[in-house]
Design a protein around this motif. Structure first.
Motif, PDB file in Angstrom:
ATOM      1  N   SER A 165       0.779  -1.248  -0.131  1.00 20.17           N
ATOM      2  CA  SER A 165      -0.070  -0.098  -0.134  1.00 20.17           C
ATOM      3  C   SER A 165       0.760   1.251   0.128  1.00 20.17           C
ATOM      4  O   SER A 165       0.482   2.179  -0.621  1.00 20.17           O
ATOM      5  CB  SER A 165      -0.896   0.100   1.150  1.00 20.17           C
ATOM      6  OG  SER A 165      -1.785   1.125   1.313  1.00 20.17           O
ATOM      7  N   LEU A 166       1.987   1.333   0.977  1.00 21.22           N
ATOM      8  CA  LEU A 166       2.934   2.283   0.715  1.00 21.22           C
ATOM      9  C   LEU A 166       3.643   2.564  -0.553  1.00 21.22           C
ATOM     10  O   LEU A 166       3.786   3.680  -1.087  1.00 21.22           O
ATOM     11  CB  LEU A 166       3.690   2.173   1.947  1.00 21.22           C
ATOM     12  CG  LEU A 166       5.156   3.012   1.711  1.00 21.22           C
ATOM     13  CD1 LEU A 166       4.687   4.419   2.063  1.00 21.22           C
ATOM     14  CD2 LEU A 166       6.039   2.852   2.984  1.00 21.22           C
ATOM     15  N   LEU A 167       3.955   1.440  -1.154  1.00 18.74           N
ATOM     16  CA  LEU A 167       4.598   1.823  -2.498  1.00 18.74           C
ATOM     17  C   LEU A 167       3.576   2.021  -3.747  1.00 18.74           C
ATOM     18  O   LEU A 167       3.955   2.882  -4.368  1.00 18.74           O
ATOM     19  CB  LEU A 167       5.207   0.123  -3.014  1.00 18.74           C
ATOM     20  CG  LEU A 167       6.502  -0.066  -2.422  1.00 18.74           C
ATOM     21  CD1 LEU A 167       6.759  -1.437  -2.441  1.00 18.74           C
ATOM     22  CD2 LEU A 167       7.611   0.777  -2.555  1.00 18.74           C
ATOM     23  N   ALA A 168       2.205   1.824  -3.448  1.00 19.74           N
ATOM     24  CA  ALA A 168       1.435   2.166  -4.366  1.00 19.74           C
ATOM     25  C   ALA A 168       1.210   3.583  -4.365  1.00 19.74           C
ATOM     26  O   ALA A 168       0.970   4.218  -5.279  1.00 19.74           O
ATOM     27  CB  ALA A 168      -0.076   1.470  -4.268  1.00 19.74           C
ATOM     28  N   ARG A 169       0.955   4.246  -2.940  1.00 18.58           N
ATOM     29  CA  ARG A 169       0.916   5.589  -2.539  1.00 18.58           C
ATOM     30  C   ARG A 169       2.114   6.305  -3.359  1.00 18.58           C
ATOM     31  O   ARG A 169       1.836   7.788  -3.852  1.00 18.58           O
ATOM     32  CB  ARG A 169       0.799   5.854  -1.067  1.00 18.58           C
ATOM     33  CG  ARG A 169      -0.684   5.421  -0.709  1.00 18.58           C
ATOM     34  CD  ARG A 169      -0.767   6.047   0.736  1.00 18.58           C
ATOM     35  NE  ARG A 169       0.065   5.627   1.598  1.00 18.58           N
ATOM     36  CZ  ARG A 169       0.106   4.751   2.317  1.00 18.58           C
ATOM     37  NH1 ARG A 169      -1.014   3.793   2.366  1.00 18.58           N
ATOM     38  NH2 ARG A 169       1.078   4.369   3.314  1.00 18.58           N
ATOM     39  N   LEU A 170       3.226   5.925  -3.042  1.00 16.37           N
ATOM     40  CA  LEU A 170       4.453   6.636  -3.572  1.00 16.37           C
ATOM     41  C   LEU A 170       4.330   6.739  -5.053  1.00 16.37           C
ATOM     42  O   LEU A 170       4.668   7.623  -5.718  1.00 16.37           O
ATOM     43  CB  LEU A 170       5.617   5.886  -3.025  1.00 16.37           C
ATOM     44  CG  LEU A 170       5.935   6.247  -1.572  1.00 16.37           C
ATOM     45  CD1 LEU A 170       7.263   5.410  -1.161  1.00 16.37           C
ATOM     46  CD2 LEU A 170       6.319   7.596  -1.117  1.00 16.37           C
ATOM     47  N   ASP A 171       4.016   5.504  -5.673  1.00 14.38           N
ATOM     48  CA  ASP A 171       3.985   5.292  -7.302  1.00 14.38           C
ATOM     49  C   ASP A 171       3.066   6.362  -7.782  1.00 14.38           C
ATOM     50  O   ASP A 171       3.096   6.940  -8.764  1.00 14.38           O
ATOM     51  CB  ASP A 171       3.690   3.954  -7.610  1.00 14.38           C
ATOM     52  CG  ASP A 171       4.864   2.933  -7.710  1.00 14.38           C
ATOM     53  OD1 ASP A 171       6.139   3.246  -7.347  1.00 14.38           O
ATOM     54  OD2 ASP A 171       4.616   1.641  -7.617  1.00 14.38           O
ATOM     55  N   ALA A 172       1.934   6.513  -7.162  1.00  9.36           N
ATOM     56  CA  ALA A 172       0.895   7.245  -7.681  1.00  9.36           C
ATOM     57  C   ALA A 172       1.109   8.785  -7.372  1.00  9.36           C
ATOM     58  O   ALA A 172       0.448   9.708  -7.675  1.00  9.36           O
ATOM     59  CB  ALA A 172      -0.324   7.048  -6.740  1.00  9.36           C
TER      60      ALA A 172
END
Length: 344
Positions: A165-172
């Motif tokens: 979830s953290l990686l997804a937020r950073l990717d976004a």
């Protein structure tokens, strides 16, 4: 004039010219000119059509290749001639876009496969203990043991989901908090926690160059330090020392986490920031990690407009360096997309 008749004096002279010959010549000239002009226009039109056909032929070929890609031939690419013409540059740009799309799709497929693989082990463990319980094989102390194993596996899955979830937020490109903070104080807190968790490990903190002030998200930067110190502790023998150094120089704050452990093989160094990647010897699943620690480190550092690098030699040790700017980014609400190399 007759003899004896008075002489007549002329008062005017009229000249008559026959223009029928000149009119015929002019008409012939005009007709020939019209024929020449018409022929020239037809010839120019034919040449224009030919030039257009020849010029648009690469575009037609590119369109055919694009249709083939749309039909599922994902390895197909637009043809290029290497003459650096406008159509050639267009084809190269489109090919780069297709390559980037292919890499993104491959990264998504790899992420899905790795995530399912990581979840399969804890789910199998939980399922096995539940089946054993249904069969009546868990009673007394064994039931408590089974519940402990199930709780551990649930914790592993929860941690994996939170990391993803953290990686997804950073990717976004989600914005991080931007506030002045002291990196040395964050590092001291992380080292103190590591001493409590690993009281037999030699973990030291050194500050060089005065106060290390930066603008960023304190919780995320503390997570970076925790991941780096945790990796150094987990992947080195118990007697190995871990050194955390915070150095302040003009226009930069650098954090080095170094150890004297077994090191990382040269062929493995380019992959240390990939998601779910582990080297056979130093990053085995026996440590219980998800393989996302360094990927999260790089994503957070990039979100703070910083850089992270790894230097390692087998038998000598490993040093992970994080470089941050003390000044806030121009747009404090924006963050970089942290992973441009799959995990990077």
């Amino acid at each position: 004039m007759r003899t004896g008749e008075p002489a007549v004096q002329p008062t005017a002279v009229i000249l008559v010219v026959d223009t029928s010959v000149d009119d015929a010549t002019t008409d012939t000239l005009l007709a020939r000119q019209l024929v020449i002009v018409a022929g020239t226009l037809v010839l120019l039109l034919a040449l224009a059509v030919l030039v257009l056909r020849l010029g648009l032929r690469p575009l037609a070929t590119m369109a055919d290749s694009a249709d083939a890609i749309a039909e599922g031939h994902l390895t197909e690419r637009l043809p290029t001639r290497g003459d650096r013409s406008e159509t050639d540059q267009l084809a190269e740009a489109v090919n780069r876009a297709f390559d980037a799309q292919a890499r993104a799709e491959a990264a998504v497929r790899s992420l899905a496969a790795d995530t399912s693989h990581e979840l399969r082990t804890p789910l199998s463990t939980i399922s096995g203990w539940l089946d054993l319980h249904r069969q009546g094989g868990l009673t007394g102390p064994r039931l408590e043991t089974a519940l402990g194993h199930i709780e551990n596996e649930v914790g592993r899955m929860r941690l994996l989901v939170e990391d993803l979830s953290l990686l997804a937020r950073l990717d976004a490109g989600r914005p991080l908090e931007q506030a002045p903070l002291d990196v040395t104080a964050l590092a001291a807190s992380v080292v103190e926690d590591a001493h409590v968790i690993h009281p037999d490990r030699a973990i030291t903190l050194t500050a060089v160059g005065g106060r290390a002030r930066v603008t960023g998200d304190a919780a995320r930067l503390q997570q970076v330090l925790r991941n780096l110190v945790g990796n150094a502790v987990q992947h080195t023998p118990v007697q190995t020392a871990v050194r955390v150094t915070v150095t302040t120089v003009p226009r930069r704050v650098q954090i080095d986490v170094a150890d004297d452990g077994p090191g990382i093989a040269p062929q493995d160094l380019p992959r240390v920031f990939e998601r779910f990647w582990r080297a056979e010897a130093s990053r085995s699943r026996s440590y219980g990690g998800s393989g996302l620690g360094l990927a999260i480190v790089e994503a957070i550092v990039h979100a703070h407009h910083g850089q992270v690098s790894v230097e390692s030699a087998v038998g000598v040790g490993t040093t992970v360096s994080v470089r941050l700017s003390p000044d806030p980014p121009r747009d404090s609400r924006s963050v970089d997309k942290g992973l441009r190399r799959g995990a990077r």
